[in-house]
Each structure stands twice: as C-alpha cells, then as structure tokens.
Design an enzyme around this catalytic site. Structure first.
Site, PDB file in Angstrom:
ATOM      1  N   TYR A   1      -9.000   6.198   2.912  1.00  0.00           N
ATOM      2  CA  TYR A   1      -8.127   5.946   4.066  1.00  0.00           C
ATOM      3  C   TYR A   1      -7.694   7.259   4.741  1.00  0.00           C
ATOM      4  O   TYR A   1      -7.168   7.236   5.857  1.00  0.00           O
ATOM      5  CB  TYR A   1      -6.881   5.137   3.691  1.00  0.00           C
TER       6      TYR A   1
ATOM      7  N   SER B   1       1.362  -3.312   8.139  1.00  0.00           N
ATOM      8  CA  SER B   1       1.947  -3.240   9.467  1.00  0.00           C
ATOM      9  C   SER B   1       2.497  -1.837   9.647  1.00  0.00           C
ATOM     10  O   SER B   1       3.104  -1.285   8.730  1.00  0.00           O
ATOM     11  CB  SER B   1       3.064  -4.272   9.645  1.00  0.00           C
TER      12      SER B   1
END
Ligand code: NAD
Length: 272
Positions: A49, A230
């Site tokens: 990531y 989120s």
C-alpha cells in the site's frame, strides 16, 4: 465500540478495523489518527500500500499505548520464500517504526510460484521469536490452507478474503469455522453494488441506517471481521457504529441470497 474475536493462537482480534489500501501516503497519518480517535483498534496495512510510514506516524500521534492497537501488515508477492519473508518483515517494521507487529499475513498465495509454505515457515519462526504476535494469510483457498497445515502443523489465525454480498464465500467460511480460522472480509462494501437491492435498501429503511451500515452489520452477523476503508472522519465513524442495531434472520438471509460469485479483485489461483 468494537468487539473482540478469539484467535486460535490464544490472542484476540478486534472484529472491526479500518483498511488503508489506496489511502495516499501523505494522508495516512491523519486517517490513522482519526480512525483511532473514533474508536477503532485495528489498522489493516500492507507493504504494497506504500503507506506504512504514515501508519506508524499516525499510531504514535494518537497517543494510545502500543498494546491498545492491533496493527496488521502483509508480505507482498515478490517476497515469498524463507529469507525474503524475513527481510520483508524487517523492512515493514522499519517503515512502521515498530519492533513488533500484531498480525502478519501472506498477501496472496501465488500458487504458480509455489513458495507460500516456505514463507509460512519463516512466519512461524518470527512468531516464536516474538517479532510477530499472530500470523495469518490472505486470499488463500482451501487447498492452500490445507497444505500449510499439513506441512507445518500450524493453522493460520485468520484468512483475509474478498467477501461482500455479491461474493458470500459460504464454502470457505464454513471451512474456516471447521479449522478454527477467523474470516476477515476485504472490500466488505463490495463497491456498493448491493446498496440499491431490495434486500439492503429495505433493511436500511427499517433500521434507519445507511446501506453501508446494513452491509457491514451483515458481515458481523456472519461472524466475520471487517476492515472497511474511508478517508473521511464521518465515514470512519459511520462504519464503526454497527453494534446498536440488529438485522433480522430474514434480512440476513435475503442479503446472503445476493451472492453471484462475482469478484471485484483477482482470482487467487491466478494472481502472482
Ligand atoms: P471497502 O469495501 O472498504 O470500500 C471502500 C470504498 O467505499 C471507498 O471508495 C470509500 O470511500 C467507500 N466507503 C467507505 N465507507 C462508506 C460508507 N459508509 N458509505 C458509502 N461509501 C463508503 O473497500 P476496500 O478499501 O477495497 O477494502 C477495505 C480494505 O480491505 C482495504 O483498505 C485494505 O486494507 C483491505 N484489502 C485487502 C486486500 C487483500 O488482498 N488482502 C484487497 C483489497 C482490500
């Protein structure tokens, strides 16, 4: 706030966490800080990531004691093998600024390369050395799990798999239950593809919750752990507010019936 699932190694896993895939590196510390301030106690990271540095920064900025938070990272596909896996953990810990990780997962089995058993042996040793608390896998299919167990005698604590209403993974979930493996759902919202279905929309109308909350609550009813993502504080809060309402058995069944077997991500047999 969040409940705890027992793991087969005697440790525990917060059932709700938040994921960091596609969170830009320069926003990660903020998202981690906000997530922890909201009440999350599990952060799902991965070397691939590209934001482990921000994860570690946010964790330190939160002011929480290290032991209060379960941090996960994952060994990427180009680090399979005994020595490479050990080097991958060293590099992840250096980026995170930590001396130990709570959950270390094999990101994908990459069966074509056939090295995941070696990787797993390194992880078993890293756990014995105290550098990793719990070890698990991601995107493993049942034959891969069986092989790890047969060749090492060590059952993964969890398997993080793609799971959402369009991909209910009933067979793999049942196998996990038999083997004592926790199922952790990735892409739990399934790109919102089930939000407008009557099954989800009617449950949302009855409970006064959002479709996202209904879908996440469905995972919890199935006994799965979840790691929705989120970048917004309001989204993080919405995705954690799941314990003060229930779905009925009929609602759970109707959402489970949305399964089409459709993946949003790669096929674990083919991805390398
Ligand atoms: P997700 O299901 O968490 O959905 C994220 C998307 O939904 C984002 O666009 C977000 O803005 C939106 N969203 C979030 N909360 C919402 C809400 N309440 N209402 C409406 N929209 C909302 O998908 P994801 O990020 O793909 O998966 C979650 C985490 O799983 C990742 O961040 C990562 O940590 C992990 N993951 C793991 C793997 C793996 O191979 N192990 C693969 C993909 C993702």
């Amino acid at each position: 706030m969040t409940r705890i699932l027992p793991l087969n190694d005697g440790n525990t896993l917060p059932q709700i966490g938040f994921g960091l895939w596609q969170v830009p590196a320069d926003q990660t510390a903020r998202v981690v800080r906000e997530g922890l301030a909201t009440g999350y106690r599990l952060i799902d990271g991965a070397a691939v990531y590209g934001n482990e540095t921000g994860l570690g920064e946010g964790l330190r900025q939160s002011g929480l004691p290290r032991d209060a938070v379960f941090v996960t990272t994952k060994i990427w596909n180009d680090h399979h093998g005994y020595d490479a896996a050990r080097r991958a953990l060293d590099a992840s810990l250096a980026r995170l600024g930590l001396d130990r990780i709570d959950g270390l997962l094999i990101h994908w089995p990459c069966p074509e390369h056939d090295r995941y058993v070696e990787t797993w042996k390194a992880m078993v040793d890293l756990r014995a050395e105290g550098r990793v608390t719990s070890i698990g896998v991601s995107n493993f299919l049942l034959p891969h799990l069986k092989r790890l167990i047969a060749e090492t005698g060590v059952t993964p604590a969890l398997n993080q798999i793609e799971l959402h209403p369009r991909l209910g993974q009933a067979a793999l979930r049942a196998a996990h239950r038999r083997l004592g493996i926790v199922t952790q759902s990735w892409t739990p919202l399934g790109q919102g593809k089930s939000f407008a279905t009557p099954a989800v929309a009617q449950a949302a109308a009855r409970t006064g919750r959002t479709p996202a909350q209904v879908v996440l609550r469905w995972h919890l009813h199935l006994g799965c752990a979840i790691i929705p993502r989120s970048s917004r504080a309001a989204g993080l809060a919405e995705n954690l507010a799941l314990w003060d309402f229930d779905l009925t058995p009929a609602e759970i069944e109707a959402i489970t019936a949305l399964d089409t077997g459709e993946r949003t991500g790669p096929d674990p047999m083919l991805f390398a």
